[in-house]
Design an enzyme around this catalytic site. Structure first.
Site, short mmCIF file in Angstrom:
data_model
loop_
_atom_site.label_atom_id
_atom_site.label_comp_id
_atom_site.label_asym_id
_atom_site.label_seq_id
_atom_site.Cartn_x
_atom_site.Cartn_y
_atom_site.Cartn_z
NE ARG B 40 3.19 -3.15 16.66
CZ ARG B 40 3.07 -2.00 16.39
NH1 ARG B 40 4.04 -1.10 16.82
NH2 ARG B 40 1.70 -0.52 15.41
CB ILE B 130 -3.56 14.31 -5.57
CG1 ILE B 130 -5.33 14.14 -4.97
CG2 ILE B 130 -3.37 15.11 -6.42
CD1 ILE B 130 -5.03 15.62 -4.61
CE LYS B 199 -0.03 13.27 3.89
NZ LYS B 199 -1.77 13.64 4.34
#
Lengths: 398, 398
Positions: B40, B130, B199
């Site tokens: 931006r 992970i 998530k």
């Protein structure tokens, strides 16, 4: 999803082979089938799976045109070698669970895969249900890996847990491990660290692209440990664990060892108990990753073998990228380690050249030093150390 | 290894974008290159990477014929949606880090990948370093998965760690998290459980093949927690953790929630501290797997993004196999949970219909009950619960 069908010729129907069968019975995949099982003693296994076809002849497996996949889950490393080699040479994809065979013959097996354009997978061999190899191959392939450290053998860890958490003595703990099926009837492979070193060799190929023969790696198990050593650990608020360890100590040198470590509570693997395995992967960028799971047992390992098998449905292969990397380190034993060393006689104390001795104790029935020795010396003296009444353990400062 | 070259058009140069750049500077791969970066405010970033070309125009990225890969690492979910959709439609492979966008648009994104025969990868979005999604996709695809339970948000966990381990109060802990860069300046997404639920939605698609919109999932954060709740946990020798939880409670029903859990020391995720993430995957065959690592930060996440990028070198794609499975469960809120519930007024106690109340306390300034409520009711009353002076946490028996 494709409509590929896997027709398995299975060798071996022990804990893992039976585990694979049980898992398949449970989930009934429509694209994985056991066609025939080769075992030494058909009578012993027939009742375990009445609808399966058993044979004692490897030829019967290899001559069955229907079979397009070999799964080798037998104990005998030489026989496993013959089977896997024959399968790869015939262009058949293979899953193998024999870490001793793999550790001894990986370079040849990698070549055979390339020559015959087929796959050999063995994630289940390294840490049972923890997908260490595949993660090292695929996911941790960009980071600058620093170390892999792990509890790779469930049986010895089970024994150590019983000793340190339940105050059991060594022989009772071993007997219990055998009773529960975690330890072989000849426990030398587990207790002596050999099983761990085979797994470490396999892991190191995928972690660092370096293949090292087992006789070059210092391997010292927990068979010599006694009550004094256990008390020493407890007084220092540590636990003794049998640890497989690969570490880049600088850009060019990779050290490897399997030996007891005196671990403080801060370490992830301090808390890996019983028959579980745990691996800590340390990289420059992501600090530490810890993977933990069941390292033995029919169901967990059978399920891991099935993951190796179904990887074939999408033509998965290990790429061994790091083996061809330009900047891979070289294996070395040139490194100083701080160890705890219990000895009995001056002669056995003098087996090792200690530097910077920071602690020393002497009494009639218990003598030890804490100091630095070189890994090279430990390696060279390993046979004497194993057969003497001495015990040693890595004893890191923290 | 092939000689494919990846030329990246990068959107965003915040913590993760800069982290990716730093990781690339460090390892200098010869097949991954950042061609141009769209931000931006060019002036803000130019000094961070003087040799990179910055632009404020998305068109400049999409019209650059050299670019064959899009990496989207921006905060704005709507802008991220536009970029990823445009890229996929143009047949370009994409890595996205925007979990809010992914959670909202996964079904469409899966369709776009198929329509335009290209890949969208986002392992880095779900738990930083992970590799949860890839392991669920590839390795845990045969086991009968029972549950996935995890600490999915590093910021809120950092705050809880400071409170429970260092006796810090809530507002100091939040201020410290912000100072260290673990929490957004507007921490609602972290503290309120929203980041975790995004998530969880992504993970659930890969774990169980079920897509659920966020407004159907009971989400309750730690913003209402007070000193009484902390003391309650401590008296019971437990810790409060914010947990994303997906579980097949029977063959057909899958429950999902993000809420605080009162965890006893026996639980793996009890020990996940600070900004770390940890996920426990439970399957029928391998019991429990635990994966643990850094869930935030430039280097760990940048490195995870790079793993997503280089997966393209071998044409890796998520297969979404479980989405097409015949025996996948259905999402349901029809389940009873045992919770700890602190309330202020009789009106707020009566918000929920408790069954089997096993503990109840009443005083002028602290009132609570422990009992069973239905997840459906929690979900339906969530807006009132969030805005009242009440706190609740799952309180499992063990």
């Amino acid at each position: 999803m494709n409509d590929k069908q896997i027709y398995i010729g299975l060798f071996g129907f022990g804990t893992v082979g039976k585990g694979l069968y049980d898992v398949l019975q449970k989930i009934k995949p429509d694209n994985v089938h056991i066609v025939k099982v080769c075992v030494r003693n058909v009578a012993k296994h027939r009742h375990q799976a009445p609808e399966l076809e058993f044979t004692t002849s490897a030829d019967e497996i290899f001559n069955e045109p229907h079979i397009n996949f070999i799964v080798e889950l037998i104990d005998d490393a030489q026989a496993a070698y013959d089977i896997v080699k024959r399968a790869l040479t015939a262009g058949l994809p293979v899953v193998s669970g024999n870490k001793k065979m793999l550790a001894a013959h990986l370079p040849e097996m990698i070549e055979l895969q390339q020559q015959h354009d087929t796959a050999l997978l063995y994630d289940a061999s390294a840490c049972g249900s923890i997908p260490v190899i595949r993660n090292l191959e695929e996911y941790y392939d960009n980071d600058l890996l620093i170390s892999v450290k792990g509890i790779l053998n469930g049986s010895s860890n089970f024994i150590l847990s019983k000793i340190f958490n339940e105050g059991m003595n060594y022989s009772d703990a071993l007997a219990l491990a055998q009773k529960l099926g975690f330890a072989e009837s000849d426990p030398t492979l587990d207790i002596g660290g050999w099983d761990s070193v085979f797994k470490l060799i396999i892991i190191t190929v995928h972690a660092f692209g370096v293949y090292v023969e087992s006789d070059k790696i210092f391997t010292f198990g927990i068979g010599n440990m006694n009550e004094h050593d256990i008390r020493f650990a407890q007084e220092k608020q540590r636990r003794i664990k049998l640890v497989g360890w690969a570490e880049k100590v600088d850009d060019n040198r990779l050290i490897l060892s399997v030996m007891p470590h005196l671990l403080s509570k801060q370490k992830y693997i301090y808390s890996v108990e019983d028959e579980f395995n745990g691996v800590v992967i340390k990289g420059l960028f992501y600090y530490k990753q810890f993977m933990f799971g069941q390292g033995a047992g029919g169901f967990p390992t059978g399920s891991a073998v099935l993951s190796d098998i179904t990887a074939q449905l999408y033509d998965y292969r290990y790429e061994y990228k790091k083996l061809h990397s330009a900047h891979k380190p070289e294996f070395s034993n040139d490194h100083q380690l701080r160890i705890y060393y219990r000895y009995d006689t001056p002669h056995n104390l003098n087996l090792l050249n200690f530097k910077n001795i920071s602690e020393s104790y002497y009494s009639e029935d218990y003598k030890y030093v804490v100091g630095e020795v070189s890994l090279q010396e430990l390696h060279d003296k390993a046979p004497q150390l194993r057969s003497a009444d001495v015990f040693l353990s890595l004893y890191p400062e923290d």
